[in-house]
Design a protein around this motif. Structure first.
Motif, short mmCIF file in Angstrom:
data_model
loop_
_atom_site.label_atom_id
_atom_site.label_comp_id
_atom_site.label_asym_id
_atom_site.label_seq_id
_atom_site.Cartn_x
_atom_site.Cartn_y
_atom_site.Cartn_z
N GLN A 52 -12.72 1.16 -19.41
CA GLN A 52 -12.13 1.73 -18.20
C GLN A 52 -11.56 0.58 -17.37
OE1 GLN A 52 -11.82 4.96 -17.36
NE2 GLN A 52 -12.71 5.56 -19.31
N ILE A 53 -10.26 0.66 -17.09
CA ILE A 53 -9.60 -0.42 -16.38
C ILE A 53 -8.69 0.18 -15.32
CG2 ILE A 53 -7.92 -0.55 -18.27
CD1 ILE A 53 -7.56 -3.51 -17.56
N GLY A 54 -9.02 -0.06 -14.05
CA GLY A 54 -8.27 0.58 -12.98
C GLY A 54 -8.39 2.10 -13.09
N ASN A 55 -7.27 2.78 -13.04
CA ASN A 55 -7.25 4.23 -13.17
C ASN A 55 -7.04 4.69 -14.61
OD1 ASN A 55 -7.55 4.74 -10.38
ND2 ASN A 55 -5.38 4.30 -10.05
N GLY A 56 -6.96 3.74 -15.54
CA GLY A 56 -6.69 4.09 -16.94
C GLY A 56 -7.73 3.52 -17.88
N ARG A 57 -7.34 3.33 -19.12
CA ARG A 57 -8.29 2.93 -20.15
C ARG A 57 -7.58 2.20 -21.29
NH1 ARG A 57 -7.99 8.13 -19.46
NH2 ARG A 57 -10.10 8.25 -18.67
N ALA A 58 -8.34 1.37 -21.98
CA ALA A 58 -7.83 0.70 -23.17
C ALA A 58 -8.86 0.86 -24.28
CB ALA A 58 -7.58 -0.78 -22.89
#
Length: 263
Positions: free
Chosen positions: A180-186
């Motif tokens: 989970q990174i910021g408001n998104g994902r990798a």
């Protein structure tokens, strides 16, 4: 005009580098890219092929099946895309080389490590008859196990395992991770996925990213959208049936159906 919400990264540098040093006879870049392309087609999702470093505005999901040669500038763009709500999927052998085709001296996946939130602890190629079992939380992701090329991952703080190895020498270690990174994902997929596995993962991510998709379409049927129009193309000789956007369709062999959505 098409307006895809999903982008698929295609790099000729990766193609050439992996042709020169595949490390396994069946590790073929085009086939790996096509697994994800075919999975999107099966779900009726339009997709753009984009080059490394392309503008990402308007997309909800970017897939780089392997970002083998990648630099920090491109990673910065992917990081910004994820932080503003986008999702990034990458996988095996990513970040292994710099753009000059020299191996990185960083811990794998190199410059992608902070973005995906994982390090590659072990990696290697498997013989055709060998596959490691998988345990997962996403239905269908463990089907067929992991084969051809496999990597064991260690999630970093803020990331978690989406799948772990069920057996083999890496039992209990992560096989796929989500950060989970910021408001998104990798996400990082640590093996060469099958079509069914790519489709299973896409079902989950497309739902999270609010990208509409259809239930698995029959082989040979392609669904595409152009503005208010939905186009169904049957590339087989036999009639095919499918439910698209809640409406049942029968498409004759080698025929096309065009429907307009009424707002």
């Amino acid at each position: 005009r098409p307006s895809a919400r999903v982008a698929l990264r295609y790099s000729y540098d990766d193609l050439w580098a992996l042709q020169i040093a595949p490390h396994r006879k069946d590790f073929i870049y085009q086939r790996l890219v096509f697994v994800w392309y075919a999975a999107l087609q099966r779900l009726g999702v339009d997709v753009d092929l984009i080059p490394p470093g392309a503008e990402l505005d308007g997309y909800r999901l970017v897939i780089a099946p392997t970002a083998h040669l990648i630099d920090a500038a491109e990673v910065t763009g992917l990081d910004a895309f994820a932080r503003t709500g986008g999702a990034v999927i990458t996988g095996v052998r990513s970040g292994a080389k710099r753009p000059d085709n020299a191996f990185t001296d960083e811990t794998l996946p190199g410059v992608l490590r902070a973005l995906v939130g994982a390090t590659v602890v072990h990696w290697g190629a498997l013989p055709d008859a060998v596959r490691f079992g998988l345990a997962e939380e996403t239905p269908g992701l463990s089907a067929d196990g992991a084969g051809l090329w496999v990597e064991a991952l260690e999630p970093l703080p803020g990331a978690r395992a989406l799948a772990t190895y069920h057996d083999g020498p890496w039992a209990g270690m992560a096989a796929a991770t989500e950060h989970q990174i910021g408001n998104g994902r990798a996400l990082y997929v640590g093996w060469y996925p099958t079509l069914a596995q790519a489709e299973a993962l896409l079902r989950r991510i497309l739902t999270l990213q609010e990208v509409p998709f259809d239930e698995s379409l029959p082989p040979g049927l392609v669904v595409s959208r152009r503005g208010p129009y939905t186009i169904l193309l049957n590339f087989t000789d036999q009639p095919l049936t499918a439910t698209v956007a809640g409406e049942h369709h029968v498409i004759a062999g080698r025929d096309v159906v065009v429907r307009r959505t009424i707002a």
